[in-house]
Enzyme design. Structure first.
Site, PDB file in Angstrom:
ATOM      1  N   LYS A  59      68.843  58.428 -71.468  1.00  0.00           N
ATOM      2  CA  LYS A  59      68.281  57.792 -72.673  1.00  0.00           C
ATOM      3  C   LYS A  59      68.104  58.836 -73.778  1.00  0.00           C
ATOM      4  O   LYS A  59      68.405  58.582 -74.948  1.00  0.00           O
ATOM      5  CB  LYS A  59      66.970  57.073 -72.321  1.00  0.00           C
ATOM      6  CG  LYS A  59      67.237  55.825 -71.483  1.00  0.00           C
ATOM      7  CD  LYS A  59      66.019  55.276 -70.745  1.00  0.00           C
ATOM      8  CE  LYS A  59      66.434  54.114 -69.834  1.00  0.00           C
ATOM      9  NZ  LYS A  59      65.347  53.616 -68.977  1.00  0.00           N
ATOM     10  N   GLN A 103      58.910  54.791 -68.006  1.00  0.00           N
ATOM     11  CA  GLN A 103      59.998  54.575 -67.051  1.00  0.00           C
ATOM     12  C   GLN A 103      59.485  53.851 -65.802  1.00  0.00           C
ATOM     13  O   GLN A 103      58.542  54.297 -65.170  1.00  0.00           O
ATOM     14  CB  GLN A 103      60.648  55.925 -66.685  1.00  0.00           C
ATOM     15  CG  GLN A 103      61.835  55.797 -65.741  1.00  0.00           C
ATOM     16  CD  GLN A 103      63.004  55.015 -66.331  1.00  0.00           C
ATOM     17  OE1 GLN A 103      63.394  55.223 -67.476  1.00  0.00           O
ATOM     18  NE2 GLN A 103      63.578  54.100 -65.556  1.00  0.00           N
ATOM     19  N   ASP A 126      61.171  48.924 -75.421  1.00  0.00           N
ATOM     20  CA  ASP A 126      61.763  48.563 -74.134  1.00  0.00           C
ATOM     21  C   ASP A 126      61.371  47.128 -73.757  1.00  0.00           C
ATOM     22  O   ASP A 126      61.753  46.627 -72.708  1.00  0.00           O
ATOM     23  CB  ASP A 126      61.275  49.560 -73.065  1.00  0.00           C
ATOM     24  CG  ASP A 126      62.170  49.598 -71.843  1.00  0.00           C
ATOM     25  OD1 ASP A 126      63.375  49.302 -71.980  1.00  0.00           O
ATOM     26  OD2 ASP A 126      61.679  49.926 -70.751  1.00  0.00           O
TER      27      ASP A 126
END
Ligand code: NAP
Length: 284
Positions: A59, A103, A126
């Protein structure tokens, strides 16, 4: 007799790569407007799971390819919910940071839902907050959960219409199956969501005109459950480059298919980067 229509390979890697040039141009324009302020994605990595570390690195690399920056905050495997919340609060308050990614998965002692929900909605690039999910489900503007939103972008890129199609999503996780089901519903598909308690999964899959594998088990959805002419989306990724769907022989008889790797994965990262840039553009 008419020849069967050839299967479309839903090439997420090419779509994501092509999109990077457009993103680079937008980043340049934004920097020119903001006195060279670089959009920043902050990634929060808790614990030492090697796959998670790899995803975070990928990322960060994707950010740099389009001229953005990433900042990695790491916490060790013993971190508590309070430790993670403290970092999220700091990132929420930091005006240099435009997007925050926690994450998944976090270690068991950390309350992942509480941590996700602490992310400010304007930085939830996200698409993991309950607030963002609710807005998306109701058709309000919101950053979509990156993997399902990436799948929707991939389908749109190839002009695959969903209205009236019978879609079956196997998996109902908060970051993948459930938001994807809502996105497909918002695109006027008729949606069935299957999970570990579903009875007669094979029969459900057989009815699917669009089938999505989001189970997390290698080749769990058998090729012979899938009907001819189906649109096949495999979100899974496992060692050896296999997905959640057994694809042997499918290319010859389905309408569209995501490769593994190179289908859904690159679209997830591309969506995350696009949404971070959008957050930075809004902040400016
Ligand atoms: P997850 O949280 O483990 O969820 C798995 C889902 O599959 C659950 O809803 C579970 O049902 C269902 N399931 C498990 N066993 C089943 C069975 N025997 N029959 C029917 N359903 C069953 O996984 P996830 O995070 O959503 O990830 C799913 C897959 O997508 C994984 O392969 C993961 O690696 C991949 N993924 C890829 C990306 C990407 O960027 N490419 C991103 C995220 C995830 P219950 O709810 O009943 O337990």
């Amino acid at each position: 007799m008419t020849a069967p229509t050839p299967c479309i390979l839903l090439d997420g890697k090419s779509v994501a790569t092509a999109n990077e040039e457009a993103l680079r141009q937008r980043v340049l324009a934004l920097k020119a407007r903001t006195g060279e302020r670089t959009p920043i994605l902050a990634t929060l990595l808790v614990g030492d799971d090697p796959s998670s570390a790899t995803y975070v690195r990928m990322k960060g690399n994707a950010c740099r390819r389009v001229g953005m920056d990433s900042r990695v905050v790491t916490l060790d495997a013993r971190a508590t919910t309070a430790d993670v919340l403290r970092e999220i609060d700091a990132l929420n308050a930091d005006e240099q940071v435009h997007g925050i990614l926690l994450q998944h998965p976090v270690p068991a002692q950390v309350d992942e839902r509480q941590c996700f929900d602490r992310i400010a909605i304007r930085k939830d690039v996200d698409g993991v907050t309950s607030h963002g999910f609710g807005r998306m489900a109701l058709g309000q503007p919101a950053f979509g959960s990156a993997t399902p939103a990436g799948i929707m972008r991939l389908l749109a890129h190839y002009g695959i219409g969903l209205a009236g199609k019978r879609a079956v999503v196997v998996g109902r996780s908060p970051i993948l199956g459930k938001p994807l089901a809502m996105m497909l519903l918002n695109a006027d598909a008729t949606v069935t969501v299957c999970h570990s308690k579903t009875a007669n999964l094979a029969d459900e899959v057989r009815r699917a005109e669009v089938i999505v594998g989001a189970v997390g088990r290698p080749r769990f959805i058998r090729g012979d459950w899938i009907r001819d002419g189906a649109i096949v989306i495999d979100a899974g990724y496992h060692e050896g480059g296999v997905g959640d769907i057994e694809t042997k022989g499918l290319f010859e008889r389905c309408a569209a298919l995501t490769p593994v790797p190179g289908g859904v994965g690159p679209m997830t990262i591309s969506t995350l980067i696009s949404q971070t840039l959008e957050a930075a553009e809004r902040a400016a």
